[in-house]
Write an enzyme that holds these catalytic residues in place. Structure first.
Site, PDB file in Angstrom:
ATOM      1  N   GLU A  61      16.423  63.032  59.104  1.00 53.34           N
ATOM      2  CA  GLU A  61      16.895  62.709  57.753  1.00 53.34           C
ATOM      3  C   GLU A  61      16.627  63.901  56.838  1.00 53.34           C
ATOM      4  O   GLU A  61      15.472  64.326  56.668  1.00 53.34           O
ATOM      5  CB  GLU A  61      16.167  61.480  57.198  1.00 53.34           C
ATOM      6  CG  GLU A  61      16.602  60.155  57.811  1.00 53.34           C
ATOM      7  CD  GLU A  61      17.926  59.623  57.246  1.00 53.34           C
ATOM      8  OE1 GLU A  61      18.492  60.245  56.317  1.00 53.34           O
ATOM      9  OE2 GLU A  61      18.377  58.581  57.747  1.00 53.34           O
TER      10      GLU A  61
ATOM     11  N   HIS B 190      25.809  61.799  61.602  1.00 59.04           N
ATOM     12  CA  HIS B 190      25.994  60.345  61.564  1.00 59.04           C
ATOM     13  C   HIS B 190      27.485  60.026  61.373  1.00 59.04           C
ATOM     14  O   HIS B 190      27.995  59.040  61.896  1.00 59.04           O
ATOM     15  CB  HIS B 190      25.148  59.752  60.431  1.00 59.04           C
ATOM     16  CG  HIS B 190      24.767  58.322  60.640  1.00 59.04           C
ATOM     17  ND1 HIS B 190      24.080  57.603  59.692  1.00 59.04           N
ATOM     18  CD2 HIS B 190      24.989  57.464  61.667  1.00 59.04           C
ATOM     19  CE1 HIS B 190      23.892  56.364  60.144  1.00 59.04           C
ATOM     20  NE2 HIS B 190      24.433  56.262  61.336  1.00 59.04           N
TER      21      HIS B 190
ATOM     22  N   ASP C 128      27.351  60.614  56.083  1.00 60.28           N
ATOM     23  CA  ASP C 128      26.311  61.644  56.088  1.00 60.28           C
ATOM     24  C   ASP C 128      26.293  62.406  57.422  1.00 60.28           C
ATOM     25  O   ASP C 128      26.640  61.811  58.444  1.00 60.28           O
ATOM     26  CB  ASP C 128      24.932  61.007  55.806  1.00 60.28           C
ATOM     27  CG  ASP C 128      24.526  59.960  56.836  1.00 60.28           C
ATOM     28  OD1 ASP C 128      25.331  59.066  57.147  1.00 60.28           O
ATOM     29  OD2 ASP C 128      23.404  60.058  57.365  1.00 60.28           O
TER      30      ASP C 128
END
Ligand SMILES: [Zn+2]
Length: 200
Positions: A101, A172, A182
């Site tokens: 992330e 993603h 994203d």
């Protein structure tokens, strides 16, 4: 210098900050590296959310905009970052991938000449990339990824590719294209792959 020891990321001879999350499954052998953005403003906020049981979400690593790295899940355990997903004939990429992330606000909105995040934080014009997402047809604004963050992610990717039988770096938005946007067009994926693999 980054490397992996016992499925944990080491930087300059020390484990990077490890804040274990309850949101993890069993053992995996990762084949893909999946990149995400947090759609939020701070690494602390992302880590707090992804380590809370109520989120039912996690990633192996969170990388802040300053390049600071926090590990939440050992790389040989299943993190919950991909959701319903498909790639290369495989379903449920959580079972086959390492998830990172990247702290980034994501898609921005333009109001009275100002770019704002979903939580209405003002974003300076030079922190904005205007681009068409590859799964979209409309030009939109996206928050830039700072160089320190891209370079930290590159160092991590090199260490991960050296340790695990990974074959690809994907977003993603590649594995859940109808549901997720994203890391989006502000992420310099072509240049990033070249940083890791060289020209090929
Ligand atoms: Zn994502």
């Amino acid at each position: 210098m980054m490397y992996i020891d016992k499925h944990h990321l080491m930087q300059d001879g020390h484990n990077v900050d490890f804040l274990p999350t309850p949101n993890m499954g069993g053992t995996i052998t990762p084949q893909y590296l999946v990149l995400h953005y947090t759609a939020g403003g701070s690494a602390a906020g992302a880590v707090s959310w992804l380590t809370s049981a109520q989120s039912k979400a996690s990633a192996h690593l969170v990388i802040g905009r300053d390049g600071k790295i926090t590990q939440l899940v050992p790389f040989n355990r299943c993190a919950w970052h991909a959701g319903k997903s498909r790639w290369n004939g495989f379903d449920n990429l959580n079972e086959l991938s390492i998830g990172i992330e990247l702290v980034n606000a994501g898609m921005l909105t333009l109001k009275n000449g100002d770019w704002r995040t979903p939580s209405q934080t003002l974003v300076a014009d030079d922190d904005v990339v205007v681009a068409v997402h590859k799964n979209d047809t409309v030009e939109r604004g996206w928050q830039k990824y700072p160089e320190a963050q891209v370079l930290a992610c590159a160092a991590v990717a090199r260490a991960l590719f050296a340790e695990y039988p990974l074959s690809e770096i994907i977003g993603h938005d590649d594995i859940a294209p109808f549901r997720k946007i994203d890391p989006g067009p502000a992420w310099p994926m072509d240049e990033f792959r070249t940083l890791i693999f060289g020209k090929r």
